[in-house]
Design an enzyme around this catalytic site. Structure first.
Site, PDB file in Angstrom:
ATOM      1  N   TYR A   1      16.037  44.506   7.450  1.00  0.00           N
ATOM      2  CA  TYR A   1      17.404  45.240   7.364  1.00  0.00           C
ATOM      3  C   TYR A   1      18.332  45.228   8.744  1.00  0.00           C
ATOM      4  O   TYR A   1      19.360  45.163   8.910  1.00  0.00           O
ATOM      5  CB  TYR A   1      16.992  46.743   6.707  1.00  0.00           C
TER       6      TYR A   1
ATOM      7  N   GLU B   1      18.008  43.353  11.368  1.00  0.00           N
ATOM      8  CA  GLU B   1      18.561  42.378  11.925  1.00  0.00           C
ATOM      9  C   GLU B   1      19.560  41.702  11.115  1.00  0.00           C
ATOM     10  O   GLU B   1      20.578  40.971  11.548  1.00  0.00           O
ATOM     11  CB  GLU B   1      17.155  41.204  12.294  1.00  0.00           C
TER      12      GLU B   1
ATOM     13  N   ARG C   1      14.590  57.820   0.059  1.00  0.00           N
ATOM     14  CA  ARG C   1      15.115  58.436   1.355  1.00  0.00           C
ATOM     15  C   ARG C   1      14.768  59.925   1.183  1.00  0.00           C
ATOM     16  O   ARG C   1      14.566  60.604   0.182  1.00  0.00           O
ATOM     17  CB  ARG C   1      16.654  58.077   1.359  1.00  0.00           C
TER      18      ARG C   1
ATOM     19  N   VAL D   1      16.490  62.784   1.441  1.00  0.00           N
ATOM     20  CA  VAL D   1      17.343  63.739   0.872  1.00  0.00           C
ATOM     21  C   VAL D   1      16.734  63.906  -0.309  1.00  0.00           C
ATOM     22  O   VAL D   1      16.472  64.955  -0.840  1.00  0.00           O
ATOM     23  CB  VAL D   1      18.914  63.662   1.100  1.00  0.00           C
TER      24      VAL D   1
ATOM     25  N   GLN E   1      10.671  64.064  14.396  1.00  0.00           N
ATOM     26  CA  GLN E   1      11.945  62.954  14.352  1.00  0.00           C
ATOM     27  C   GLN E   1      13.163  63.582  13.926  1.00  0.00           C
ATOM     28  O   GLN E   1      12.965  64.497  13.051  1.00  0.00           O
ATOM     29  CB  GLN E   1      11.713  61.685  13.615  1.00  0.00           C
TER      30      GLN E   1
ATOM     31  N   ARG F   1      18.095  60.182  16.267  1.00  0.00           N
ATOM     32  CA  ARG F   1      19.447  59.853  15.797  1.00  0.00           C
ATOM     33  C   ARG F   1      20.282  60.811  15.599  1.00  0.00           C
ATOM     34  O   ARG F   1      20.377  61.491  15.058  1.00  0.00           O
ATOM     35  CB  ARG F   1      19.042  59.016  14.395  1.00  0.00           C
TER      36      ARG F   1
HETATM   37  P1  NAD Z   1      22.942  51.931  -2.671  1.00  0.00           P
HETATM   38  O1  NAD Z   1      21.736  51.073  -2.593  1.00  0.00           O
HETATM   39  O2  NAD Z   1      23.152  53.173  -3.255  1.00  0.00           O
HETATM   40  O3  NAD Z   1      24.089  51.013  -2.523  1.00  0.00           O
HETATM   41  C1  NAD Z   1      24.031  49.433  -2.321  1.00  0.00           C
HETATM   42  C2  NAD Z   1      24.470  48.919  -3.563  1.00  0.00           C
HETATM   43  O4  NAD Z   1      24.554  47.353  -3.224  1.00  0.00           O
HETATM   44  C3  NAD Z   1      23.860  48.877  -4.789  1.00  0.00           C
HETATM   45  O5  NAD Z   1      24.642  49.334  -5.999  1.00  0.00           O
HETATM   46  C4  NAD Z   1      23.257  47.479  -5.275  1.00  0.00           C
HETATM   47  O6  NAD Z   1      23.011  47.306  -6.520  1.00  0.00           O
HETATM   48  C5  NAD Z   1      24.129  46.686  -4.468  1.00  0.00           C
HETATM   49  N1  NAD Z   1      23.597  45.107  -4.109  1.00  0.00           N
HETATM   50  C6  NAD Z   1      22.586  44.966  -3.472  1.00  0.00           C
HETATM   51  N2  NAD Z   1      22.246  43.671  -3.229  1.00  0.00           N
HETATM   52  C7  NAD Z   1      23.235  43.208  -3.929  1.00  0.00           C
HETATM   53  C8  NAD Z   1      23.489  41.889  -4.051  1.00  0.00           C
HETATM   54  N3  NAD Z   1      23.026  40.871  -3.330  1.00  0.00           N
HETATM   55  N4  NAD Z   1      24.803  41.373  -4.614  1.00  0.00           N
HETATM   56  C9  NAD Z   1      25.471  42.627  -5.326  1.00  0.00           C
HETATM   57  N5  NAD Z   1      25.375  43.925  -5.172  1.00  0.00           N
HETATM   58  C10 NAD Z   1      24.100  44.187  -4.333  1.00  0.00           C
HETATM   59  O7  NAD Z   1      23.222  52.292  -1.070  1.00  0.00           O
HETATM   60  P2  NAD Z   1      24.237  53.225  -0.357  1.00  0.00           P
HETATM   61  O8  NAD Z   1      23.033  54.301   0.483  1.00  0.00           O
HETATM   62  O9  NAD Z   1      25.247  53.532  -0.985  1.00  0.00           O
HETATM   63  O10 NAD Z   1      24.402  52.185   0.825  1.00  0.00           O
HETATM   64  C11 NAD Z   1      25.745  51.527   0.773  1.00  0.00           C
HETATM   65  C12 NAD Z   1      26.068  50.706   2.195  1.00  0.00           C
HETATM   66  O11 NAD Z   1      26.081  51.443   3.095  1.00  0.00           O
HETATM   67  C13 NAD Z   1      24.909  49.580   2.320  1.00  0.00           C
HETATM   68  O12 NAD Z   1      25.664  48.614   2.778  1.00  0.00           O
HETATM   69  C14 NAD Z   1      24.162  50.275   3.502  1.00  0.00           C
HETATM   70  O13 NAD Z   1      23.438  49.541   4.144  1.00  0.00           O
HETATM   71  C15 NAD Z   1      25.101  51.026   4.194  1.00  0.00           C
HETATM   72  N6  NAD Z   1      24.662  52.405   4.649  1.00  0.00           N
HETATM   73  C16 NAD Z   1      24.401  53.410   4.198  1.00  0.00           C
HETATM   74  C17 NAD Z   1      23.643  54.603   4.764  1.00  0.00           C
HETATM   75  C18 NAD Z   1      23.372  55.845   3.928  1.00  0.00           C
HETATM   76  O14 NAD Z   1      22.785  56.740   4.761  1.00  0.00           O
HETATM   77  N7  NAD Z   1      23.557  55.770   2.790  1.00  0.00           N
HETATM   78  C19 NAD Z   1      23.561  54.485   6.157  1.00  0.00           C
HETATM   79  C20 NAD Z   1      23.733  53.342   6.851  1.00  0.00           C
HETATM   80  C21 NAD Z   1      24.316  52.135   6.113  1.00  0.00           C
HETATM   81  N1  UDP Z   2      11.069  60.844   5.613  1.00  0.00           N
HETATM   82  C1  UDP Z   2       9.964  61.920   5.331  1.00  0.00           C
HETATM   83  N2  UDP Z   2       9.510  62.067   4.030  1.00  0.00           N
HETATM   84  C2  UDP Z   2      10.282  61.567   2.948  1.00  0.00           C
HETATM   85  C3  UDP Z   2      10.913  60.507   3.409  1.00  0.00           C
HETATM   86  C4  UDP Z   2      11.550  60.478   4.636  1.00  0.00           C
HETATM   87  O1  UDP Z   2       9.537  62.578   6.400  1.00  0.00           O
HETATM   88  O2  UDP Z   2       9.799  61.599   1.753  1.00  0.00           O
HETATM   89  C5  UDP Z   2      11.470  60.876   6.972  1.00  0.00           C
HETATM   90  C6  UDP Z   2      11.527  59.459   7.530  1.00  0.00           C
HETATM   91  O3  UDP Z   2      10.216  58.956   8.152  1.00  0.00           O
HETATM   92  C7  UDP Z   2      12.446  59.343   8.415  1.00  0.00           C
HETATM   93  C8  UDP Z   2      13.696  60.288   8.034  1.00  0.00           C
HETATM   94  O4  UDP Z   2      12.942  61.318   7.009  1.00  0.00           O
HETATM   95  O5  UDP Z   2      12.232  59.892   9.833  1.00  0.00           O
HETATM   96  C9  UDP Z   2      14.681  59.860   7.328  1.00  0.00           C
HETATM   97  O6  UDP Z   2      14.455  59.082   6.369  1.00  0.00           O
HETATM   98  P1  UDP Z   2      15.153  57.968   5.173  1.00  0.00           P
HETATM   99  O7  UDP Z   2      14.339  57.277   4.721  1.00  0.00           O
HETATM  100  O8  UDP Z   2      15.999  59.097   4.442  1.00  0.00           O
HETATM  101  O9  UDP Z   2      16.367  57.426   6.331  1.00  0.00           O
HETATM  102  P2  UDP Z   2      16.357  56.471   7.589  1.00  0.00           P
HETATM  103  O10 UDP Z   2      16.942  57.197   8.356  1.00  0.00           O
HETATM  104  O11 UDP Z   2      14.681  56.206   8.173  1.00  0.00           O
HETATM  105  O12 UDP Z   2      16.763  55.216   7.514  1.00  0.00           O
END
Ligand code: NAD
Ligand code: UDP
Length: 309
Positions: free
Chosen positions: A145, A147, A186, A188, A209, A275
């Site tokens: 993820y 990289e 995740r 939440v 953390q 973070r």
């Molecule tokens: P999510 O999994 O709910 O949404 C990602 C969407 O991408 C999904 O609907 C999935 O079906 C689609 N998808 C995956 N691979 C695909 C492919 N090959 N072709 C077409 N569609 C594809 O996750 P999210 O939390 O809504 O994340 C959305 C974006 O935000 C992602 O790029 C993620 O890396 C980035 N992001 C999210 C968070 C967060 O905290 N939610 C943090 C950092 C970055």
């Molecule tokens: N985590 C946890 N219990 C869980 C899921 C996640 O303690 O059931 C911790 C995880 O190890 C990380 C933080 O919560 O330290 C946030 O995790 P998440 O998977 O939501 O996102 P990340 O920030 O790691 O991408």
């Protein structure tokens, strides 16, 4: 405007599609539904300004309409998927973005990449500002993820420099809210589900953390402000209120008046210890800062999960 949102049936993507529709744009949502869900976009499907295309972005996409803006969010995003879908993550983070950048170039469209705080890895500086190059294990389980997002940023900048493509890069920090999947793994949804059902709350490691959680409406506002700006270097969008994971577990338990026991489990490998975003650039360049407190955001999210029952 006509706007393409890849990953538009996912958590953040579906909120973004709704926001754009409500601001009178036409939206094409492209998603292969690997983690996204039709329920997230069902209401929008009734609107003529909204089109859903089930498509895997690792295959080139042919667009019949002229597109003005492209928000590229397609990616697997939950740490539990890093071991389950490593090749899919690397493919969407490399071939997938290449296809969407090519389509954007053909359309002369403005392109925004959804990048992540994970580009900083397990950060050695604190809080993390955009100038930090990160501390990433290039071969660890999270590397598929981290990289691929670093590669995606590099490719976006290469298209910007070589082809003068109008690009934006948002580094999203932990975002939460309604429409997250209950089983997405995740923290939440895990903690809310566990506390709602009086199941053990699973803290990984000793819970020391930290994370900083941003409510989804704030995140969307920041992303759209960035798209409207003329700033093409990466920008952090996240909330600066930091909390340990143990305190987060206690907070959710208290808010739900839950009988859940807090239990401790092994910490996943390379789990970042601290973070918190430095959002000085977002404040200065985009005039953006988050408005919704953690408590207010959690209340809205808890209500969403309660109503799923
Ligand atoms: P999510 O999994 O709910 O949404 C990602 C969407 O991408 C999904 O609907 C999935 O079906 C689609 N998808 C995956 N691979 C695909 C492919 N090959 N072709 C077409 N569609 C594809 O996750 P999210 O939390 O809504 O994340 C959305 C974006 O935000 C992602 O790029 C993620 O890396 C980035 N992001 C999210 C968070 C967060 O905290 N939610 C943090 C950092 C970055
Ligand atoms: N985590 C946890 N219990 C869980 C899921 C996640 O303690 O059931 C911790 C995880 O190890 C990380 C933080 O919560 O330290 C946030 O995790 P998440 O998977 O939501 O996102 P990340 O920030 O790691 O991408």
């Amino acid at each position: 405007m006509k706007i393409l949102v890849t990953g538009g049936a996912g958590f953040i993507g579906s909120h973004l599609c709704e926001f754009l529709l409500n601001n009178n744009h036409n939206v094409i949502c492209v998603d292969n539904l690997i983690t996204g869900r039709k329920e997230n976009i069902n209401k929008m499907l009734r609107r003529s300004e909204f089109e859903f295309v089930k498509h895997d972005v690792i295959k080139p996409i042919i667009l019949n309409d002229k597109i003005d803006w492209v928000f590229h969010l397609a990616s697997l995003a939950s740490p539990v998927d890093f071991e389950k879908y490593p090749i899919e993550i690397l493919k969407v983070g490399s071939i997938g973005i290449l296809n969407i950048l090519e389509s954007s170039k053909k359309n002369n469209a403005r392109f925004l990449l959804a990048s992540t705080s994970e580009v900083y890895g397990d950060p050695k500086i604190y809080p993390q500002d955009e100038g930090y190059w990160g501390n990433v294990n290039p071969i660890g389980v999270r590397s598929v993820y981290n990289e691929s997002k670093r590669f995606a940023e590099a490719l976006t900048m290469a298209y910007h420099r070589k082809y003068n493509l109008d690009t934006r890069i948002v580094r999203i920090f932990n975002t939460f809210g309604p429409k997250m999947r209950l089983d997405d793994g995740r923290v939440v949804p895990n903690f809310i589900d566990q506390a709602l059902n009086n199941k053990p709350i699973t803290v990984y490691g000793d819970g020391s953390q930290t994370r900083s959680f941003c409510y989804v409406s704030d995140e969307i506002e920041g992303i759209v402000k960035l798209m409207k700006s003329n700033y093409h270097l990466p920008i952090n969008i996240g909330n600066t209120k930091e909390i340990t994971i143990l305190d987060f577990a206690k907070k959710i338990k208290k808010m739900l008046n839950s009988k859940s026991e807090i239990t401790f489990h092994p910490l996943p490998k390379d789990d970042p210890k601290k973070r918190r975003p430095d959002i000085a650039k977002a404040k200065e360049i985009l005039d953006w800062k988050p408005k919704i407190s953690l408590e207010e955001g959690l209340e809205k999210t808890i209500n969403y999960f309660k109503n799923l029952k």
